[in-house]
Structure formats: C-alpha cells, structure tokens
Design an enzyme around this catalytic site. Structure first.
Site, short mmCIF file in Angstrom:
data_model
loop_
_atom_site.label_atom_id
_atom_site.label_comp_id
_atom_site.label_asym_id
_atom_site.label_seq_id
_atom_site.Cartn_x
_atom_site.Cartn_y
_atom_site.Cartn_z
N HIS A 51 0.82 -1.21 0.00
CA HIS A 51 0.00 0.00 0.00
C HIS A 51 0.86 1.26 0.00
O HIS A 51 1.02 1.91 1.02
CB HIS A 51 -0.95 -0.02 1.21
CG HIS A 51 -2.07 -1.00 1.03
ND1 HIS A 51 -2.73 -1.57 2.08
CD2 HIS A 51 -2.66 -1.50 -0.09
CE1 HIS A 51 -3.68 -2.39 1.61
NE2 HIS A 51 -3.64 -2.36 0.31
N HIS A 84 -0.24 -8.85 0.73
CA HIS A 84 -1.29 -9.03 1.73
C HIS A 84 -1.89 -10.43 1.72
O HIS A 84 -2.60 -10.80 2.64
CB HIS A 84 -2.42 -8.02 1.48
CG HIS A 84 -1.90 -6.65 1.22
ND1 HIS A 84 -1.71 -6.16 -0.06
CD2 HIS A 84 -1.47 -5.69 2.05
CE1 HIS A 84 -1.22 -4.94 0.01
NE2 HIS A 84 -1.06 -4.62 1.27
N GLU A 136 -5.69 -8.26 3.54
CA GLU A 136 -5.11 -9.39 4.31
C GLU A 136 -6.23 -10.22 4.97
O GLU A 136 -6.17 -11.45 5.01
CB GLU A 136 -4.14 -8.88 5.38
CG GLU A 136 -3.50 -10.02 6.16
CD GLU A 136 -2.63 -9.57 7.32
OE1 GLU A 136 -2.00 -8.49 7.23
OE2 GLU A 136 -2.58 -10.31 8.32
#
Ligand code: SF4
Length: 319
Positions: A51, A84, A136
C-alpha cells in the site's frame, strides 16, 4: 526559541528506527522487479503490491500493470499476488486459466493462513481479530470455508459473540494491528472462552510491533509526529494512533508536499517515522522539506535492530 543566522527557526527532529520497509514489503517489490526482468513487461499485479502510491508508480514505470481482479489479467501473461495474501480461490482460478503466477504474500501472512487451515482441520471455529475489508483479512478468510471464521474488530464484537461451541474455538489476528488494542481483545477472548486456543500472544508481525515501539519512544518527546504512509496502509494508521495515545499530535502524510507548515507552529520537537510500505526516499524527501524551512537538528532514536530477510520464491532467485 533559538534563531540562527539563516533566519530559520530551530526544530529538533527525532527520526524513529526501525521505520519504513519491512522484509515482507522488500521481498514483494523484488518479486515484481525480478518477474519483469524474467518475463519482460508487462507483468500484471493483482492489487497494489504494497500500500504505497510511490512504490506502485515506480513499478508501473518498469512495466507492471496493477489490477484488482484476476479477470482483468489477459491470458498468457504472468501475474503477481500482493504481499497481503489472497483467498485460495485466486491461485486456483489462475491455475484453471493456465496463468503463470508468482505469490508475493508475506511469509508471515502465509503462516497465519496455514494456522487457519490447521485449526479448522482440528474442528475449531476461528475468531479472527482484524479490520473488515482489508485485503489481508479477505485473504485469510479465503483460506477456509464460509462460516468457519468470525471477524471481531472491537471489544463490543467480542462481547456479542455467541459461538455454537464455545469450547472448540481458536483465535488468529491480522499482522498489522495495534499491539496494545489486540492484547486487550485477546485477553477478553481468553476470559470469555477459557478453552480458546491461539498463537502465543498474537500474530502481529515483528515489523508492526517494532515500528509501534519506536514511534512510542519518539512520540513521548515530541509535540507532533509525522507518519509517512498511505491512508489504506493498516500499519501506518496504527502508528498515528500510537503516537496520539502517547500524547503527541500526529498526521499521516503520503509525500512531503502534504505537510502544512502551520502544523509546525510552536513545535520544538518533531517526530518522524514511516509505515512498513513507505520507502526511505520519502523519508529523505520530508527531511529535505523540513531543512528548507527550519534549522533542523536531527537525532535518530533506535529501539531495536532488524535483520529479518525472507527468501524469494523458487525460480526467481537466479534471475
Ligand atoms: S508488515 Fe509484517 S506481515 Fe506485513 S509484509 Fe511486512 S513483515 Fe509481512
């Protein structure tokens, strides 16, 4: 307040260490770079590899194409899964379509995936502590059949749990949570369900807890802490919260140009850190901006050394 000949106001800058890239992020970015080297561009990446906008833009320049779903990947090109982690259905679908894929899931997230499978095999229902809709969490829920895992985000969620079999429960956690909040939630789970099983402590990764320890230390001595990270980066958001709880103000910024100099009015000691997906170049950019406007006295505040390195997937090491 001291003034130097430059006419700039003095500011003490406490820079946290560890900060920025963790071993999982480092590995994920290398996987995309090496995949581009091995297969040639374009290489597709499902979801932002980590991210951080800067990282994504740099990889785009090398030939990475970012998509949200596998359906957007054309036949015959390689695809990388983000750090993730992904639900099991994603690699299965890639296999069905004959797509070559590389899994950049952080090994610490994969470890949680394996634990989820083992707990379900042992006949336990899993209580998962995490944030709804984070990739995630979606990936970990996708390791087991629907209905085998329940998400809790808050203490209220723990109080509202009504499991069918309270003696056959396990808990697992997202890797990037607040260490303090999660400890309290796990303690409450253990108090409500004395037979619940789970990892020692929780599954919060070394990088998340080290960055929270370091920001706590600088926040205690700072009036303001700047956290470099993306608004969708869970571990970066937690750093802002931890700094605020230590009594400092805190702002999340993606780049130096987001700093509003008015925030620094009256600030004598400023803390600086970066989330696990923010590259060091962005830390240097912020320091440069501060130096343009202030007489900066910089101190590195180190709480621990990090030596973690994760192996690359087979087939990429030798590129
Ligand atoms: S923050 Fe932790 S779990 Fe996430 S990629 Fe980094 S090391 Fe892995």
């Amino acid at each position: 307040m001291k003034h130097f000949d430059s006419g700039k106001r003095q500011i003490n800058l406490l820079v946290a260490a560890p900060r920025g890239f963790c071993a999982g992020v480092d590995r994920a970015i290398k996987i995309v770079e090496l995949a581009i080297e091995k297969y040639g561009p374009p290489v597709y990446v499902r979801h932002e590899i980590v991210h951080n906008r800067y990282v994504v833009d740099e990889l785009k320049k090398l030939g990475a194409i970012f998509v949200e779903e596998l359906d957007e990947v054309p036949d015959g090109v390689p695809v990388v899964f983000s750090a993730h982690g992904v639900p099991k259905a994603v690699p299965h679908k890639a296999e069905e379509r004959g797509l070559e894929y590389l899994d950049a899931t952080c090994p610490l997230v994969s470890k949680v995936h394996r634990q989820a499978e083992r707990q379900v095999e042992a006949g336990r229902h899993i209580i998962f502590v995490g944030h709804a809709n984070h990739p995630e969490v979606i990936g970990t829920f996708g390791q087991v059949e629907e209905g085998q895992m329940t998400l809790v985000e808050t203490m209220d969620d723990v109080h509202n749990l009504a499991p069918t079999n309270p003696d056959e429960l396990a808990f697992l956690t997202q890797t990037t949570l607040s260490v303090d909040d999660t400890r309290a939630i796990v303690e409450e789970l253990q108090a409500r369900f004395p037979n619940i099983v789970g990892p020692k402590g929780e599954d919060i990764c070394y990088a998340t807890s080290n960055r929270q320890d370091a920001v706590k230390k600088i926040a205690a001595d700072s009036e303001l802490v700047l956290v470099i990270g993306a608004p969708n980066s869970s571990n970066s958001l937690r750093l802002v919260e931890v700094a605020e709880r230590e009594g400092s103000a805190s702002h999340l910024i993606q780049r130096a140009d987001e700093i509003d100099l008015a925030w620094l009015d009256g600030v004598e000691t400023l803390g600086l850190t970066a989330g696990a997906s923010a590259p060091e170049i962005l830390v240097r950019e912020v320091i440069l901006k501060l130096e343009e406007n202030f007489e900066v006295t910089q101190t590195k505040v180190k709480t621990t050394d990090e030596k973690m390195i994760f192996k690359l997937p087979r087939g990429l090491e030798a590129v």
